[in-house]
Scaffold this active site. Structure first.
Site, PDB file in Angstrom:
ATOM      1  N   LEU A  31      41.648  42.633  47.793  1.00 48.29           N
ATOM      2  CA  LEU A  31      40.785  43.208  46.764  1.00 48.29           C
ATOM      3  C   LEU A  31      41.413  42.993  45.395  1.00 48.29           C
ATOM      4  O   LEU A  31      42.486  43.517  45.098  1.00 48.29           O
ATOM      5  CB  LEU A  31      40.575  44.703  47.026  1.00 48.29           C
ATOM      6  CG  LEU A  31      39.934  45.055  48.377  1.00 48.29           C
ATOM      7  CD1 LEU A  31      39.831  46.568  48.548  1.00 48.29           C
ATOM      8  CD2 LEU A  31      38.563  44.402  48.520  1.00 48.29           C
ATOM      9  N   ASP A  32      40.731  42.185  44.572  1.00 51.05           N
ATOM     10  CA  ASP A  32      41.168  41.939  43.201  1.00 51.05           C
ATOM     11  C   ASP A  32      40.507  42.987  42.313  1.00 51.05           C
ATOM     12  O   ASP A  32      39.272  43.054  42.242  1.00 51.05           O
ATOM     13  CB  ASP A  32      40.751  40.543  42.745  1.00 51.05           C
ATOM     14  CG  ASP A  32      41.351  39.450  43.616  1.00 51.05           C
ATOM     15  OD1 ASP A  32      42.480  39.633  44.079  1.00 51.05           O
ATOM     16  OD2 ASP A  32      40.690  38.418  43.829  1.00 51.05           O
ATOM     17  N   VAL A  33      41.307  43.796  41.636  1.00 49.11           N
ATOM     18  CA  VAL A  33      40.748  44.939  40.921  1.00 49.11           C
ATOM     19  C   VAL A  33      41.201  44.974  39.461  1.00 49.11           C
ATOM     20  O   VAL A  33      42.271  44.473  39.106  1.00 49.11           O
ATOM     21  CB  VAL A  33      41.108  46.273  41.613  1.00 49.11           C
ATOM     22  CG1 VAL A  33      40.629  46.280  43.052  1.00 49.11           C
ATOM     23  CG2 VAL A  33      42.606  46.528  41.565  1.00 49.11           C
ATOM     24  N   PHE A  50      36.564  42.827  41.568  1.00 46.03           N
ATOM     25  CA  PHE A  50      36.031  41.574  41.029  1.00 46.03           C
ATOM     26  C   PHE A  50      36.208  40.467  42.064  1.00 46.03           C
ATOM     27  O   PHE A  50      37.099  40.536  42.926  1.00 46.03           O
ATOM     28  CB  PHE A  50      36.756  41.184  39.737  1.00 46.03           C
ATOM     29  CG  PHE A  50      36.352  41.984  38.530  1.00 46.03           C
ATOM     30  CD1 PHE A  50      35.633  41.399  37.488  1.00 46.03           C
ATOM     31  CD2 PHE A  50      36.678  43.335  38.423  1.00 46.03           C
ATOM     32  CE1 PHE A  50      35.261  42.124  36.381  1.00 46.03           C
ATOM     33  CE2 PHE A  50      36.308  44.081  37.315  1.00 46.03           C
ATOM     34  CZ  PHE A  50      35.589  43.469  36.287  1.00 46.03           C
ATOM     35  N   ASN A 105      45.308  43.631  44.586  1.00 46.52           N
ATOM     36  CA  ASN A 105      45.823  42.728  43.565  1.00 46.52           C
ATOM     37  C   ASN A 105      45.330  43.168  42.186  1.00 46.52           C
ATOM     38  O   ASN A 105      44.117  43.205  41.934  1.00 46.52           O
ATOM     39  CB  ASN A 105      45.350  41.301  43.872  1.00 46.52           C
ATOM     40  CG  ASN A 105      46.019  40.260  43.004  1.00 46.52           C
ATOM     41  OD1 ASN A 105      46.933  40.551  42.241  1.00 46.52           O
ATOM     42  ND2 ASN A 105      45.552  39.025  43.122  1.00 46.52           N
TER      43      ASN A 105
END
Length: 257
Positions: free
Chosen positions: A129-131, A143, A173
């Protein structure tokens, strides 16, 4: 028995190894296979390899690269990038990877997580999970597509959704901290820890071994990943692959004893 892990994260762009800052301006830092050979010698705990082009280009995994990585790797490795089906995930595992990472697919086709879990074992499924922080503290949005596409999904809400099915691991992340080497976002880590007991790894912000130590010291059993810290040296960021030596790792992990 679970223990903390220190994990280099390799980003693959145009078949080369790159590093980014806030998910932008990828800088070429070498050949992925050569990097793996060096990390073998340094006896790393585990390796994360993410193809950052695949989802953006709308293509599947680079199976040739995965095969070459598996041949060289003497440590467990997790591969992510372009995985959209259970058959692709199964092929990645059969080629020699221990884990398959899902990001865009996990967000936009949630049921596929369960299908892939049935195919390879849910313990081998990792959700990345890109946050990015949006507004007030502890308000984080997920995102996709290298941080370019806002989903409108709050990190806390998606973590709770993941709890319903469980996965082998989640990697959180931080886009805000990516490549800055200024320390981890503890508010972000707190938020995740408060809402799940699934195994987790944090990525984005490591600038020193002290940064890693601070995370392990506070959260005990946790994965800590880094990119820039393990490929750059000095204030001018000369490319030099490194990793904690045996004594350094022992000192880091003694915190858990």
């Amino acid at each position: 028995m679970l223990r903390s892990r220190i994990t280099p994260c390799l980003l693959v762009h145009n078949k080369g190894l790159v590093k980014t800052v806030n998910f932008k301006d990828p800088k070429y830092v070498g050949d992925p296979i050569n990097a793996v050979k060096i990390f073998n010698e340094k006896e790393v705990d585990e390796l994360i390899v993410l193809d950052i082009d695949a989802s953006v280009e709308g293509r599947g995994p680079d199976f040739e690269l995965i095969k070459n990585l598996a041949v060289e790797c003497r440590m467990p490795f997790c591969y992510g990038g372009g995985v959209t089906t259970a058959s692709e995930a199964k092929k990645i595992i059969n080629l020699g990877a221990e884990k398959v990472a899902l990001s865009t697919t996990a967000i936009y086709n949630f049921d596929m997580i369960k299908e892939i879990g049935k195919a390879v074992g849910i313990q081998s499924v990792v959700v990345v999970l890109d946050v990015k922080r949006t507004g007030i503290i502890k308000n984080y949005e997920i995102f996709t597509h290298n941080g370019k596409k806002a989903t409108g999904i709050k990190l806390k809400d998606f973590i709770k959704k993941l709890n319903e099915i469980g996965v082998g691991e989640i990697i959180i992340n931080s886009i805000d901290r990516d490549g800055k080497m200024e320390g981890f976002d503890f508010a972000m880590i707190d938020l995740v820890r408060e809402n799940t007991d699934m195994p987790m790894t944090v990525l984005g912000g490591a600038g020193s071994l002290e940064d890693i130590k601070s995370v392990i010291s506070k959260y005990k059993i946790i994965g800590v990943s880094a990119g820039s810290l393990f490929v750059f040296k000095g204030k001018y960021k000369a490319v030099l692959i490194s990793y904690p030596g045996k004594q350094e790792k022992k000192e880091l992990y003694q915190i858990n004893s």
